[in-house]
Design a protein around this motif. Sequence first.
Motif, PDB file in Angstrom:
ATOM      1  N   ASP A 160       0.930  -1.329  -0.152  1.00  0.00           N
ATOM      2  CA  ASP A 160       0.055  -0.228  -0.047  1.00  0.00           C
ATOM      3  C   ASP A 160       0.669   0.977  -0.080  1.00  0.00           C
ATOM      4  OD1 ASP A 160      -1.932   1.779   0.269  1.00  0.00           O
ATOM      5  OD2 ASP A 160      -2.595   1.165   2.201  1.00  0.00           O
ATOM      6  N   ARG A 179      -0.864   4.276  -0.749  1.00  0.00           N
ATOM      7  CA  ARG A 179      -2.162   5.259  -1.247  1.00  0.00           C
ATOM      8  C   ARG A 179      -1.608   6.732   0.148  1.00  0.00           C
ATOM      9  NH1 ARG A 179      -7.169   2.118   0.307  1.00  0.00           N
ATOM     10  NH2 ARG A 179      -5.511   1.297   1.750  1.00  0.00           N
ATOM     11  N   ASN A 180      -2.195   7.639  -0.632  1.00  0.00           N
ATOM     12  CA  ASN A 180      -1.477   8.819   0.255  1.00  0.00           C
ATOM     13  C   ASN A 180      -2.650   9.570   0.912  1.00  0.00           C
ATOM     14  OD1 ASN A 180      -3.307   9.417  -2.210  1.00  0.00           O
ATOM     15  ND2 ASN A 180      -2.495  11.373  -2.103  1.00  0.00           N
ATOM     16  N   PRO A 211      -7.747   7.961  -2.616  1.00  0.00           N
ATOM     17  CA  PRO A 211      -6.858   8.409  -3.211  1.00  0.00           C
ATOM     18  C   PRO A 211      -6.135   9.490  -4.547  1.00  0.00           C
ATOM     19  CG  PRO A 211      -6.910   5.703  -2.467  1.00  0.00           C
ATOM     20  CD  PRO A 211      -7.826   6.689  -2.715  1.00  0.00           C
ATOM     21  N   LYS A 214      -3.094   9.406  -5.779  1.00  0.00           N
ATOM     22  CA  LYS A 214      -1.598   8.566  -5.947  1.00  0.00           C
ATOM     23  C   LYS A 214      -1.956   7.448  -5.441  1.00  0.00           C
ATOM     24  CE  LYS A 214       1.503  11.764  -3.308  1.00  0.00           C
ATOM     25  NZ  LYS A 214       3.069  12.448  -3.573  1.00  0.00           N
ATOM     26  N   GLY A 215      -0.782   6.602  -5.562  1.00  0.00           N
ATOM     27  CA  GLY A 215      -0.371   5.092  -5.486  1.00  0.00           C
ATOM     28  C   GLY A 215      -1.156   4.111  -5.627  1.00  0.00           C
ATOM     29  N   THR A 260      -2.376  -0.272  -4.595  1.00  0.00           N
ATOM     30  CA  THR A 260      -2.478  -0.909  -3.376  1.00  0.00           C
ATOM     31  C   THR A 260      -2.627  -2.632  -3.836  1.00  0.00           C
ATOM     32  OG1 THR A 260      -4.705  -0.755  -3.518  1.00  0.00           O
ATOM     33  CG2 THR A 260      -3.850   0.076  -1.650  1.00  0.00           C
ATOM     34  N   SER A 287      -5.271  -2.236  -7.300  1.00  0.00           N
ATOM     35  CA  SER A 287      -5.409  -0.580  -6.853  1.00  0.00           C
ATOM     36  C   SER A 287      -4.639   0.642  -8.135  1.00  0.00           C
ATOM     37  CB  SER A 287      -7.018  -0.284  -6.312  1.00  0.00           C
ATOM     38  OG  SER A 287      -7.620  -1.115  -6.810  1.00  0.00           O
ATOM     39  N   TYR A 312      -3.427   4.422  -8.619  1.00  0.00           N
ATOM     40  CA  TYR A 312      -4.464   5.962  -8.421  1.00  0.00           C
ATOM     41  C   TYR A 312      -3.310   6.653  -9.190  1.00  0.00           C
ATOM     42  CZ  TYR A 312      -7.045   3.374  -5.344  1.00  0.00           C
ATOM     43  OH  TYR A 312      -7.839   2.174  -5.310  1.00  0.00           O
ATOM     44  N   ALA A 360      -8.377   6.003 -11.589  1.00  0.00           N
ATOM     45  CA  ALA A 360      -7.815   4.964 -10.824  1.00  0.00           C
ATOM     46  C   ALA A 360      -8.338   3.965 -11.383  1.00  0.00           C
ATOM     47  CB  ALA A 360      -9.072   4.894  -9.546  1.00  0.00           C
TER      48      ALA A 360
END
Length: 341
Positions: free
Chosen positions: A172, A174-175, A180, A182-183, A185, A211, A213, A223
């Motif tokens: 993970d 994610r920001n 989210p 960006k980032g 999972t 996922s 983003y 996304a």
Amino acid sequence: MLTQKAFSQQKRLSILPFPAVYYSPETRWAYGAALTATFRFKNDSLQARPSQMSLGIVFTQEKQSLYYLPFQLFLKNAGYYFNGELGFYKYNYYYFGIGNQSVPKELFGVDFPRVRLNFFKKIYPHLYLGVRYQYEDYRITQTIPNGEFASERVPGTPRSITSGAGLGLFYDTRNIVFFPSKGITADIAYFNNAPFWGGNALFNRLTGDFSGYQTLLKKVVLAGNLFSSFTWGNAPFNMLSELGGGKRMRGYYQGRLRDDNVLLAQGEVRFGIFKRFGGVFFGSTAVLGNQKDIIRWHDPKFAYGTGIRFTANRRDHLNIRLDYAIGQDGGNFYFTIGEAF
């Protein structure tokens, strides 16, 4: 006047009591009460990932009742991650058959408790390793005379007890957890369901949920989600891989697409509209398969739709969402809390 300590405690906890009102094709309008708490533990920094627990009691137009407690907990500044669900459901669904062996839509009733527990420890930056457990006691309570369930032609009827343990990897970056920009999972899980664990079914399942983003423009986020589920052994029908509902393949009734194996790809363009309001366009495609024909690439399914968002919790960007999605059987509305992925 708030002291610094009281101010910090206030910032650590956000409680959102609200009437639980939502709509989905499986329930029609649902009414009840829910309490959602978003918080950070005492020894965590105010920048730590927020934890969330919800407690809800809901009754629906379809004479269903739901009692549930989902949770996701980040402890020791996200050094440990626990998530899962405790619940009891008195429900009814429509059954459409398995794979290409479709049957006329058939209503059935079921009562079942559900326990899902996942315990993870961070072993590398952003990477967690852990153990999983799941349990359901699925009792068919209502059937149609001379139908598939009354005739016990559906695997796992009239009762199946599934109890299984397994392993998982979770990555993970994610920001923001709930919305989210960006980032990525990645959630990989293997389950062994067997009498050894207390069930009456013997089967295995391997799933992958990925996922990503990316911010494209100011307040515009792309996304994407890829989901796979492969089942082998003698799984009851309710434990087969399935699509539909408010999270995977919106536009299809939950369980409308059901087989041993599924592959799903879905994407969204999320954008701001005005202050707390936002919008989204989304689409998805999926293929299914069984233990003989692993994936039927020649028979893809499609869905698409649009929706609006209202940010109920601005600090952690927790949204209320209203979606309209179209699948092969027509269109469906979804009104609930939190993003599909």
